[in-house]
Every structure is written in C-alpha cells, then in structure tokens.
Design an enzyme around this catalytic site. Structure first.
Site, PDB file in Angstrom:
ATOM      1  N   ASN A 177       0.413  -1.451   0.127  1.00  0.00           N
ATOM      2  CA  ASN A 177       0.204   0.398   0.402  1.00  0.00           C
ATOM      3  C   ASN A 177       1.147   1.170   0.044  1.00  0.00           C
ATOM      4  OD1 ASN A 177      -3.120  -0.354   0.102  1.00  0.00           O
ATOM      5  ND2 ASN A 177      -2.280  -2.094   1.472  1.00  0.00           N
TER       6      ASN A 177
ATOM      7  N   ARG B 113       2.395   0.397  26.017  1.00  0.00           N
ATOM      8  CA  ARG B 113       1.932   0.898  25.105  1.00  0.00           C
ATOM      9  C   ARG B 113       1.929   2.406  24.734  1.00  0.00           C
ATOM     10  NH1 ARG B 113      -1.329  -2.082  21.093  1.00  0.00           N
ATOM     11  NH2 ARG B 113      -2.168  -3.162  23.250  1.00  0.00           N
TER      12      ARG B 113
ATOM     13  N   ASP C  83     -11.278  -0.843  14.467  1.00  0.00           N
ATOM     14  CA  ASP C  83     -11.188  -1.115  13.119  1.00  0.00           C
ATOM     15  C   ASP C  83     -13.226  -0.668  12.831  1.00  0.00           C
ATOM     16  OD1 ASP C  83      -9.262  -1.718  12.031  1.00  0.00           O
ATOM     17  OD2 ASP C  83      -9.810  -3.389  12.085  1.00  0.00           O
TER      18      ASP C  83
ATOM     19  N   ASN D 188      -6.868   4.908   7.852  1.00  0.00           N
ATOM     20  CA  ASN D 188      -6.219   3.160   8.100  1.00  0.00           C
ATOM     21  C   ASN D 188      -6.495   2.500   6.844  1.00  0.00           C
ATOM     22  OD1 ASN D 188      -5.137   1.027   9.266  1.00  0.00           O
ATOM     23  ND2 ASN D 188      -7.211   0.290   9.951  1.00  0.00           N
TER      24      ASN D 188
HETATM   25  C1  GRF Z   1      -3.426  -4.953   3.708  1.00  0.00           C
HETATM   26  O1  GRF Z   1      -4.241  -6.258   3.678  1.00  0.00           O
HETATM   27  C2  GRF Z   1      -4.212  -3.608   4.978  1.00  0.00           C
HETATM   28  O2  GRF Z   1      -5.580  -3.601   4.743  1.00  0.00           O
HETATM   29  C3  GRF Z   1      -3.466  -4.552   5.970  1.00  0.00           C
HETATM   30  O3  GRF Z   1      -2.530  -4.868   5.845  1.00  0.00           O
HETATM   31  C4  GRF Z   1      -2.119  -4.832   5.038  1.00  0.00           C
HETATM   32  C5  GRF Z   1      -0.620  -3.808   4.765  1.00  0.00           C
HETATM   33  O4  GRF Z   1      -0.831  -4.756   3.008  1.00  0.00           O
HETATM   34  N1  GRF Z   1      -4.376  -2.625   7.477  1.00  0.00           N
HETATM   35  P1  GRF Z   1       1.090  -4.417   2.700  1.00  0.00           P
HETATM   36  O5  GRF Z   1       1.786  -3.959   3.988  1.00  0.00           O
HETATM   37  O6  GRF Z   1       0.520  -3.005   2.126  1.00  0.00           O
HETATM   38  O7  GRF Z   1       1.033  -4.735   1.248  1.00  0.00           O
END
Ligand code: GRF
Length: 216
Positions: free
Chosen positions: A17, A68, A148, A110
């Site tokens: 991502n 945390r 979430d 997120n």
């Molecule tokens: C993704 O599936 C996202 O939705 C979740 O963590 C994963 C991250 O994947 N929060 P990447 O490291 O970006 O490939």
C-alpha cells in the site's frame, strides 16, 4: 492547486500500500507528499521501499518500551517532528492508545481488508469465505478509538468466486486497496475530505455509512 500536504506513513510489513501511495504521489499533480515512513519493525520491507524512493525512514521498536502508552508517546514525538497534515496507517500492526488516536483526530486514516463493519480484526479473507459471503472487499476509514470502527471514507467491493481461497481473495482485495487508498489520501490532500461530527465529509457532503462505494 492546493498547498502540499505532508503525509507520514506507519507500517509494519511489506508495504504494498505504501508503494501504491508513493507511485500515486509521484504523478506530478498530487498535492500529497510522503514526508516519512515509520515502522515498529526495523526489518519491514516497507522501509526499504521508502528509502528506495528517497523518503526518510525511521524505526521505533515497540519492544523497547514499557507498555503501549510509552511507545505511543515516543511515536507521536517522532511523527510530529515531520509536521504532517495527515498520518496514514498502511499495515501498522499495533493497537493504538486512545491518546494517540485523539492526538491525530480527523487526520488519521487506515485501510482494512474487509467491508467494514464486517470482519474487524484479523483473518478477514478466511472469515468472509467461511461465512459464504458472495461479496468481499476493503475499506478506508478515519481512525477513532474503536478498533476498525471509525467513519468510512471509501469501500471497494469485489465478487467472491466459487473457487476462491483466502490467498486468491487477498490478492484481488489488495489490487483494490492500491486503488482506493491513494484515492482517499488524494481527497484529503486536496482538502476535499474531512471528518465531521456525523461522519466523513467529501466536498462538504456527509458520505453514506459505507463511504463512497466502488463496485467491481
Ligand atoms: C493490507 O491488507 C491492509 O488492508 C492491512 O494490512 C495490509 C498491509 O499490506 N491493514 P501491505 O503491507 O500494504 O502490503
């Protein structure tokens, strides 16, 4: 053209991502600029992707902290040194304290691999298959204190095929993640996306509970 919007990305893993965000902010006309990428894992491949792209990286090991709150306080300090307008969680595998979430209220996004509010937490693809769902997908949302659970910005829906495995489903959902996350970040950077009292606002209009919906 709006002013540049500095973004800090937090991740723990491979960072596909992040890569999609890097690629989309390099198109020349995006006001979003990734100022830094921070990971709680020094060996996260996402950090490598960032440095390959000439982006500042930092690692902050959560195991070096007593709990945390202490880790989150150090993380806030590290992030705020880059003075970002937006903080983006891209596979950051840590539950954030209420104080952290409040500090970035309205500027913390997120991405989650399910059609929220379905399947909060982990193993979303397995759970969608076990439930016999005919549709699955991913969601971008503002982060609030509920895990979430914050207001949805955009969701991409894909059909579940009979022969799908968790892996094949994950792969197709990932393709959608790489489209909707850059889209949401761009909206924010352009000043079009905000968190209002009732939910996410796009161009001043309250989005539906599902956020902007993209059907495939
Ligand atoms: C993704 O599936 C996202 O939705 C979740 O963590 C994963 C991250 O994947 N929060 P990447 O490291 O970006 O490939």
């Amino acid at each position: 053209m709006p002013k540049t919007c500095d973004v800090v990305v937090l991740l723990s893993g491979t960072g596909s991502n992040l890569q999609a965000l890097i690629d989309s902010t390099r198109t020349g006309d995006s006001p979003a600029r990734i100022a830094a990428v921070i990971s709680n894992r020094a060996d996260a491949y996402g950090l490598q992707r960032a440095s390959d792209a000439g982006i500042d990286t930092r690692a902050l090991d959560h195991k070096a902290f007593e709990g945390r709150e202490a880790f989150d306080a150090a993380l806030i300090e590290l992030i705020d040194a880059f003075n970002p307008k937006l903080v983006v969680l891209a596979g950051f595998m840590r539950i954030l304290s209420a104080g952290f979430v409040r500090h970035y209220q309205g500027r913390l996004l997120n991405i989650h691999p399910s059609l929220l509010p379905k399947y909060k937490g982990l193993h979303t693809h397995e759970r969608a298959l076990e439930a016999g769902d005919t549709e699955h997908g991913c969601s971008v949302h503002f982060v609030t204190e509920e895990l979430d659970g914050g207001p949805l910005v955009v969701q991409a829906v894909i059909p579940v095929e009979l022969q799908d495995s968790p892996q094949s489903l994950a792969q197709r959902v990932h393709v959608q993640e790489h489209l909707i996350y850059p889209m949401a970040v761009r909206w924010f950077a352009e000043g079009r996306l905000a968190l209002g009292e009732q939910g996410a606002l796009l161009d001043g209009q309250l989005l539906a509970a599902s956020g902007h919906l993209i059907r495939n």
